[in-house]
Design an enzyme around this catalytic site. Structure first.
Site: not given
Ligand code: UN1
Length: 504
Positions: A260, A294
């Site tokens: 990820e 992310c």
């Molecule tokens: C991340 O930023 O590592 O969709 C994950 C989202 C969260 C997860 C983000 N449920 O923004």
């Protein structure tokens, strides 16, 4: 900035969450709160021997855990969910102190953990395979899913606890064991989660030792996990650079990688978009979590016909959003994680100016000790230049005009990463086009919601430089198990597949 004593507040929380004081004092690794930059604890790094022993113990635990019926394994995760419910306020606040998220976002993160526990409990009775038609008489062909082994989890600072839970809750019901290396920036929340897990394990009764372990430390701990032959799957969340280091080592030993990595997420605003809804959706996705998800919205393509209505309103939201101590009511943007992240933001803004961008906001607004607070930046760009295609993990939103939908979709897809994306439109053709085979190439493609804030029921992850991994809901559990295809002959002759003859 409200007066407070962060080290005392953190130590009281850690005590309530059941973390032994010896784990968070006297160690060589200082832990700073991004709220003021103050050191709030000193943790102990796991040396090579501790890492090796943890992996061995996890493997031994796997050998017994794999035979525990899955619904019984689910009971452990159910108890973990109960512990998380009881500790939600404290753990959420610790996330705020250690990662700088607002109170609401810290609580939301713990809620995401509770949700995945509930999901995994149900899943523990639904780990099913297919029965497949066979070409041979008196045969049955089916597939069976078995636990895979020790799962290494490497997580990032921005979701310091939820990411572990997406992996661990699934891995545990699947019959795997878990060794976790949290970000070196957020070890305290990891130790707190470990304490809650241990409470659940104690209530469960006969969980083998080493079923779930946390290893605090830097890069060398990650390397120990990635290179250990007994770790069969590594789920790693972080930068694309980290993924590039991890993936070849796993590939060389044929271990599984669930990656990820980066995201450079875009949204398209069509001519028919509901602009009130778009404004809120874009503002949360771009400025929420101080631009450190992310899934943060980093690129906004706005149709020429609505640009001059939407963008002035968005600029006003950027100018007025409350930046400050994430514990205060009404604050929507907390601190950046550290000075390095501020330096990266400054570099990106300076490159954006050099590439023809008009920068609104982005200045440092509060100085609270070493805490770094910035006003989120909205940058009007003449085109999708190099800086726009570079992921900068900070609250910068690049805004561009477009006239042709397919051209905007192509721009969406031109980023090297492919995590999340959105379209704001009331035109069903545009919405369907965006979700179609010729639409967004991302792992997540939304309509009339921003690219961030996914719920756990869907598979989470993305394509290209995002790494291709999927975790959380849907059939993501399959990554944590191995599939066996079983062909059973219940007849008394031996017909060979494809009609092959081999008569002796
Ligand atoms: C991340 O930023 O590592 O969709 C994950 C989202 C969260 C997860 C983000 N449920 O923004």
């Amino acid at each position: 900035m409200s007066a407070s004593n962060l080290p005392a507040e953190a130590s009281a929380l850690l005590g309530r969450l059941g973390v032994p004081a010896g784990l968070v004092t006297g160690g060589a690794r200082p832990v700073a709160s991004p709220i003021t930059g103050e050191v709030i604890a000193h943790v102990h790094d796991a040396g090579p021997d501790v890492c090796a022993k943890a992996i061995d113990t996890a493997h031994a635990a796997f050998l017994s855990w794999r035979s525990v019926p899955a619904p019984r394994r689910g009971e452990l995760v159910r108890l973990l969910g109960e512990e998380l419910r009881a500790a939600k306020a404290d753990l959420g606040l610790l996330v705020t102190l250690e990662a700088g998220k607002t109170i609401s976002e810290g609580l939301g993160e713990v809620q995401e953990m509770i949700d995945i526990c509930d999901y995994a409990v149900g899943l523990s009775r639904q780990l099913f395979g297919l029965t497949i038609a066979t070409e041979r008489p008196d045969h049955r062909m089916m597939e069976t899913w078995h636990p895979i082994g020790v799962v290494g989890v490497i997580s990032a600072f921005n979701f310091p606890v939820a990411v572990w839970s997406w992996n661990a809750a699934l891995a545990l019901v699947c019959g795997d064991t878990v060794v976790w290396k949290p970000s070196e920036k957020t070890p305290l929340t990891a130790l707190a989660v470990q304490a809650l897990y241990e409470r659940a394990a104690k209530r469960f009764g006969d969980a083998p030792a080493g079923l779930s372990t946390v290893l605090i430390g830097g890069r060398e701990v990650g390397e120990a996990l990635v290179s250990a032959p007994r770790v069969r799957l590594v789920s790693a969340t972080g930068s694309t650079a980290m993924g590039r280091a991890v993936a070849p080592i796993l590939a060389a030993r044929f271990a599984r990688a669930l990656l990820e990595l980066g995201g450079n997420n875009a949204a398209i605003v069509g001519p028919s978009a509901d602009l009130d809804l778009t404004l809120r959706g874009a503002a949360f996705a771009a400025m929420g979590t101080a631009g450190q998800r992310c899934t943060t919205l980093r690129r906004l393509f706005v149709h020429d016909s609505v640009y001059d209505v939407l963008i002035p309103r968005l600029k006003a939201a950027y100018a007025s959003v409350r930046v400050g101590d994430p514990r205060e009511d009404g604050v929507l943007v907390g601190p950046l994680i550290d000075a390095a992240s501020h330096a990266a933001m400054e570099r990106a803004l300076s490159d954006a100016r050099a590439e023809g961008g008009a920068v609104h906001g982005g200045e440092r607004v509060i100085v609270a000790g070493q805490g770094v607070y910035v006003r989120p930046a909205l940058v009007e760009m003449p085109a999708q230049t190099a800086v726009v295609l570079r992921e900068t993990f900070a609250p910068i939103l690049y805004v561009m005009r477009y006239t042709d939908l397919q051209a905007a979709i192509d721009l969406n897809n031109d980023a090297p990463q492919g995590l999340s994306s959105s379209i704001f439109t009331n035109d069903v053709r545009e919405a369907e086009r965006f979700c179609s085979v010729t639409g967004s190439d991302c792992g997540i493609a939304n309509v009339n919601i921003g690219p961030s804030g996914a719920e756990i029921g869907g598979a989470f992850g993305g394509e290209k430089e995002t790494g291709g991994g999927r975790e959380a809901g849907s059939d993501s559990w399959k990554a944590y198990m191995r599939r066996a295809t079983n062909t059973v002959n219940y007849g008394s002759s031996l017909p060979l597949a494809q009609g092959v003859k081999f008569d002796i």
